[in-house]
Design a protein around this motif. Structure first.
Motif, short mmCIF file in Angstrom:
data_model
loop_
_atom_site.label_atom_id
_atom_site.label_comp_id
_atom_site.label_asym_id
_atom_site.label_seq_id
_atom_site.Cartn_x
_atom_site.Cartn_y
_atom_site.Cartn_z
N GLN A 73 0.84 -1.19 0.00
CA GLN A 73 0.00 0.00 0.00
C GLN A 73 0.88 1.24 0.00
O GLN A 73 1.90 1.30 0.68
CB GLN A 73 -0.96 0.01 1.18
CG GLN A 73 -0.35 -0.05 2.54
CD GLN A 73 -1.41 -0.08 3.64
OE1 GLN A 73 -2.59 -0.35 3.40
NE2 GLN A 73 -1.02 0.20 4.87
N VAL A 74 0.48 2.18 -0.82
CA VAL A 74 1.17 3.47 -0.91
C VAL A 74 0.24 4.51 -0.30
O VAL A 74 -0.87 4.73 -0.79
CB VAL A 74 1.50 3.82 -2.37
CG1 VAL A 74 2.27 5.13 -2.44
CG2 VAL A 74 2.29 2.69 -3.04
N VAL A 75 0.67 5.09 0.79
CA VAL A 75 -0.15 6.04 1.55
C VAL A 75 0.38 7.45 1.29
O VAL A 75 1.59 7.70 1.43
CB VAL A 75 -0.12 5.73 3.05
CG1 VAL A 75 -1.14 6.57 3.80
CG2 VAL A 75 -0.37 4.24 3.30
N VAL A 76 -0.51 8.35 0.89
CA VAL A 76 -0.06 9.70 0.50
C VAL A 76 -0.92 10.76 1.19
O VAL A 76 -2.08 10.54 1.53
CB VAL A 76 -0.13 9.89 -1.03
CG1 VAL A 76 0.85 8.96 -1.73
CG2 VAL A 76 -1.54 9.66 -1.55
N ALA A 138 -4.89 9.46 1.40
CA ALA A 138 -5.37 8.52 0.39
C ALA A 138 -4.47 7.29 0.38
O ALA A 138 -3.27 7.38 0.66
CB ALA A 138 -5.39 9.17 -0.99
N VAL A 139 -5.07 6.15 0.06
CA VAL A 139 -4.34 4.89 0.04
C VAL A 139 -4.48 4.26 -1.34
O VAL A 139 -5.59 4.06 -1.84
CB VAL A 139 -4.87 3.91 1.10
CG1 VAL A 139 -4.12 2.57 1.02
CG2 VAL A 139 -4.73 4.49 2.49
N VAL A 140 -3.33 3.94 -1.95
CA VAL A 140 -3.31 3.19 -3.20
C VAL A 140 -2.91 1.76 -2.84
O VAL A 140 -1.75 1.50 -2.48
CB VAL A 140 -2.31 3.79 -4.21
CG1 VAL A 140 -2.30 2.96 -5.49
CG2 VAL A 140 -2.67 5.24 -4.51
N ARG A 141 -3.86 0.83 -2.89
CA ARG A 141 -3.57 -0.57 -2.58
C ARG A 141 -3.11 -1.27 -3.85
O ARG A 141 -3.77 -1.22 -4.88
CB ARG A 141 -4.79 -1.25 -1.98
CG ARG A 141 -5.20 -0.64 -0.64
CD ARG A 141 -6.21 -1.49 0.10
NE ARG A 141 -6.45 -0.95 1.44
CZ ARG A 141 -7.42 -0.10 1.74
NH1 ARG A 141 -8.27 0.30 0.80
NH2 ARG A 141 -7.55 0.36 2.98
N VAL A 142 -1.97 -1.95 -3.75
CA VAL A 142 -1.32 -2.56 -4.91
C VAL A 142 -1.41 -4.07 -4.79
O VAL A 142 -1.01 -4.64 -3.76
CB VAL A 142 0.16 -2.13 -5.00
CG1 VAL A 142 0.76 -2.58 -6.32
CG2 VAL A 142 0.29 -0.62 -4.82
N ARG A 172 3.55 13.73 0.34
CA ARG A 172 4.32 12.87 1.25
C ARG A 172 3.92 11.44 0.95
O ARG A 172 2.73 11.09 0.98
CB ARG A 172 4.01 13.23 2.70
CG ARG A 172 4.66 12.30 3.71
CD ARG A 172 4.18 12.59 5.11
NE ARG A 172 4.58 11.52 6.02
CZ ARG A 172 4.13 11.39 7.26
NH1 ARG A 172 3.26 12.28 7.76
NH2 ARG A 172 4.54 10.40 8.02
N ILE A 173 4.89 10.61 0.63
CA ILE A 173 4.62 9.25 0.17
C ILE A 173 5.25 8.26 1.15
O ILE A 173 6.47 8.30 1.39
CB ILE A 173 5.18 9.02 -1.25
CG1 ILE A 173 4.58 10.03 -2.23
CG2 ILE A 173 4.91 7.59 -1.70
CD1 ILE A 173 5.20 9.98 -3.61
N ALA A 432 3.69 4.83 7.28
CA ALA A 432 2.49 4.49 6.52
C ALA A 432 1.41 3.95 7.46
O ALA A 432 0.23 4.29 7.33
CB ALA A 432 2.83 3.45 5.45
N TYR A 433 1.82 3.11 8.40
CA TYR A 433 0.88 2.55 9.38
C TYR A 433 0.19 3.67 10.16
O TYR A 433 -1.03 3.66 10.34
CB TYR A 433 1.66 1.63 10.33
CG TYR A 433 0.84 1.00 11.42
CD1 TYR A 433 0.36 -0.30 11.30
CD2 TYR A 433 0.57 1.68 12.61
CE1 TYR A 433 -0.37 -0.89 12.31
CE2 TYR A 433 -0.17 1.10 13.63
CZ TYR A 433 -0.64 -0.19 13.47
OH TYR A 433 -1.36 -0.77 14.48
#
Length: 756
Positions: A73-76, A138-142, A172-173, A432-433
């Protein structure tokens, strides 16, 4: 007999040192080349047959929904503190670009679409749990395929993309997910170096010689290289857990240097008696090497006993660590005597720096720890052991009370698995957590996956979704995904509490025992709860259930082996009970540090965490085996003195005092090595390091230097009691402990050695 075989092996290696060293160099090179050519990466498969989470995984795999693979997951969040994705067009554009770039990475099956959810929801509603209610996160789940089709390169590609986009986008990533858990490099390299430096310092102070200090370190490096390379080859055949190399390094360095110290100390004793270096090496391997072989075998047997848990990754991890221990035992009886033969008579005296130190206070300390300094260094130990022997009751009661008090926190032990929230703030997984917990609630970091087979019941899935969503421990449920070919439905469930929270385990249990049966009824339909959090909880419960059986098996086997060695019933029983006390105290200290937070800051622990579910069983296996090292080494000397004098009191004083210096030095080395791992980032590594260091420290001090002499004094001649009928039944094999056989064998071989 074992002594004769070890005598010949050690003497031969010492007389032909360069052949043996060359053979080890070749073996090490071949092992490393095999690891490069055929080795694999460690991987965690936290499953076990028969568990509900395993049945859920099988249903998910059958459905082919893609949820059986790995995820990231990429959290931004916008860099501008006042901006949100709801009102900042630039931030939304950057989010769209990030999604596009992530989708292009190799092996990525797809990603979630928070940008699309924003477009569909406008400025009010937030869809899919992809954007926080305030629009800030926002969360981009991969989604990736299963682990067998991935490698560390996939993680590297994702991390590199994040590094590049941080410089290009106003975001911020941060990143996390199972991809990081599987392929992040484990802690260890720095810890191993710190441990080696600490061990070298202690060895130099013990022997006053750089050469003598260097030999155990060199042997341990050879053995560790071969052991870890072999473990890497094993990883190419089966899934070796990620903790295995770290634990193998810890245990391998500790036992390797300890075993070398035992043999080296005996070698220097024989040199001080005037023996030829080659014969001294052979005698040292025959006498000290026999307890080394026995103790190493006990460690291996204890670790392999993990198979009773019926948890495959623990069994394989035990095999991997056992390989390292066996390699160290082999190096101790072959490579080390070759080093001793190559060093010649120089090992019998202190080096220039050691002699210089002997003129100062530090030199006096070094001399007192020198195993070949004569009778004077043991005076202090004799005086102490004699004092304990004159007051056995208060010392036995006081030491036992101290250890029992330290054990009390075990009553509050709670197993689980520390999540990314227990990592230091320097790790992107932790950041990220924290962002996900802040934006969506703590349970979003540990989703559960429910897999259901309706078996022709058309309303089963709808009832399941409604019933699960109504549970007070569930924050939200995603729409069910139904595979048309199989009819299997999967739905992702987010608890209200974090993965390591006890309430989450309670919610999981309630889902299985109450919620799911109420939803699907008693018909043919079935449903199971899976996902990483559920799997880890199930494995923890399985290991807790099997721990008593495992402990009983190890205790029984250790009792039988010690009874064979010492021809006594009382000595093995006492050893088993005292080892239990030291291990229990170590468990209690772990609970106090990791669950209660006492002194956690000293080892860099930023939050309290449960005890990792499989660590108590692993620690018991390793610690019980390691404690046998000291037990055999100490009691061998006591038994030797008892056979020689027939006086129990004299045997205790002389045996314990004669081994105290070596045991103290060996324990200091082990504690230094293990503590060097306690400062690693990963909480699991910290637990292994602190637990091992604490238990060894307690075992070598309170147990060996107080409880053992006190209890043996109280028991008197009963220590060596063995019923006649049992004595006749027990085999008399190659596991005797006194040095008579080795000494007589050495005398018999002396003419042949001299003729060579």
């Amino acid at each position: 007999m074992l002594s004769k075989a070890l005598l010949r092996l050690g003497a031969s290696a010492a007389r032909h040192p360069w052949r043996v060293i060359a053979a080890w160099l070749i073996a090490t090179t071949l092992a490393v080349l095999a690891a490069v050519a055929f080795g694999g990466r460690t991987a965690d498969s936290m499953t076990a047959p028969g568990l509900d989470s395993q049945r859920a995984a099988q249903l998910i795999e059958r459905a082919g929904t893609g949820q059986e693979g790995m995820t990231a997951q990429v959290v931004v969040t916008p860099l501008d503190d006042g901006a949100t994705f709801l009102d900042d067009g630039g931030a939304r554009t950057a989010l769209t670009r990030l999604q596009t770039e992530v989708k292009r990475l190799p092996h990525v099956l797809g990603t979630s679409d928070p940008a699309g959810a924003l477009d569909a929801a406008g400025d009010t509603a937030v869809r899919g749990g992809l954007v926080s209610a305030d629009g800030r996160i926002a969360v981009v789940r991969v989604q990736y395929p299963d682990q067998s089709r991935l490698s560390a390169e996939d993680l590297g590609a994702l991390v590199d993309l994040g590094d590049r986009l941080r410089a290009e986008l106003p975001l911020r990533i941060e990143m996390g997910g199972s991809l990081f858990y599987a392929f992040s490099d484990p802690d260890g390299g720095t810890s191993e170096l710190i441990g080696l430096l600490a061990a070298a310092t202690i060895l130099f102070l013990a022997f006053g010689s750089l050469v003598a200090a260097a030999l155990p370190i060199g042997m341990a490096i050879f053995g560790l290289t071969v052991g870890i390379a072999t473990m890497t080859v094993l990883a190419g055949v089966t899934d070796v857990p990620t903790f295995a190399p770290i634990l193998g390094s810890m245990v391998g360095l500790g036992v390797g240097i300890d075993y070398a110290l035992f043999v080296l100390a005996r070698h220097r004793e024989y040199l001080a008696r005037g023996l030829d270096p080659h014969e001294a090496a052979g005698r040292a391997v025959a006498t000290a090497g026999r307890p080394v072989v026995f103790a190493g075998g006990t460690v291996v047997v204890s670790i392999l006993g993990l198979a009773v848990a019926n948890v495959p990754f623990m069994t394989v991890g035990g095999v991997a660590v056992s390989i390292v221990v066996l390699t160290m035992v082999l190096a101790s009886v072959t490579l080390l005597p070759a080093f001793l033969g190559a060093a010649g008579p120089r090992l019998g005296r202190a080096g220039r720096i050691g002699r210089a130190l002997q003129t100062r206070k530090l030199g006096r300390l070094a001399r007192r720890r020198d195993p070949v300094a004569g009778a004077v260094p043991a005076v202090g130990w004799r005086r102490w052991i004699g004092h304990v022997g004159r007051h056995p009751v208060p010392y036995a009661v006081g030491a036992a009370a101290l250890l029992l008090t330290a054990t009390l926190p075990v009553l509050g032990l709670r197993v689980g698995l520390p999540d990314d929230g227990s990592l230091p703030q320097s790790r992107t997984e932790r950041r990220a957590y924290d962002l996900v917990a802040e934006g969506f609630g703590p349970g979003t970091n540990g989703p559960l996956v429910i897999a259901a087979d309706p078996a022709g019941d058309p309303g089963a899935v709808d009832r399941l979704v409604a019933t699960v969503a109504a549970d007070p421990g569930i924050a939200s449920v995603t729409p069910a995904r139904i595979d048309r070919a199989t009819g299997v439905a999967t739905l992702v469930v987010f608890p209200t509490t974090s993965p390591q929270d006890k309430a989450t385990a309670d919610t999981l249990s309630r889902l299985r025992t109450e919620v799911l049966p109420a939803a699907i009824g008693h018909g043919p339909a079935r449903a199971h709860v899976g996902g990483a959090a559920a799997s880890l909880s199930d494995v923890g419960r399985r290991t807790s259930e099997r721990l008593p059986l495992f402990v009983a098996a190890v205790l029984a086997l250790s009792f039988l082996l010690l009874m064979l060695v010492f021809r006594s019933v009382v000595v093995p029983l006492k050893a088993v009970l005292l080892n239990l006390l030291s291990i229990g105290a170590a468990y209690g200290i772990m609970v106090a540090v990791f669950q209660w937070g006492w002194g956690g800051a000293l080892i860099g622990l930023e939050a309290t965490v449960p005890i990792v579910s499989f660590i108590p069983m692993f620690l018991f296996a390793i610690l019980f085996g390691l404690s046998m090292d000291y037990e055999v080494f100490l009691l061998s000397r006591v038994r030797e003195e008892y056979v020689r004098t027939g006086d129990n009191g004299t045997a205790i004083v002389e045996g314990v005092a004669g081994t105290a210096r070596i045991i103290t030095s060996a324990a200091l080395i082990m504690v230094a090595v293990f503590l060097s791992f306690a400062v690693a980032d990963d909480p699991s590594t910290k637990m292994f390091g602190l637990g091992l260091a604490t238990a060894i420290l307690i075992d070598a001090t309170v147990v060996r230097m107080v409880l053992v002499p006190a209890t043996m004094t109280l028991l008197g001649r009963a220590n060596w009691w063995l019923p006649g009928w049992l004595d006749r039944l027990l085999p008399r094999g190659p596991v005797g402990t006194d040095d008579t056989e080795a000494e007589s064998s050495g005398e018999a071989l002396r003419p042949r050695l001299a003729d060579r």
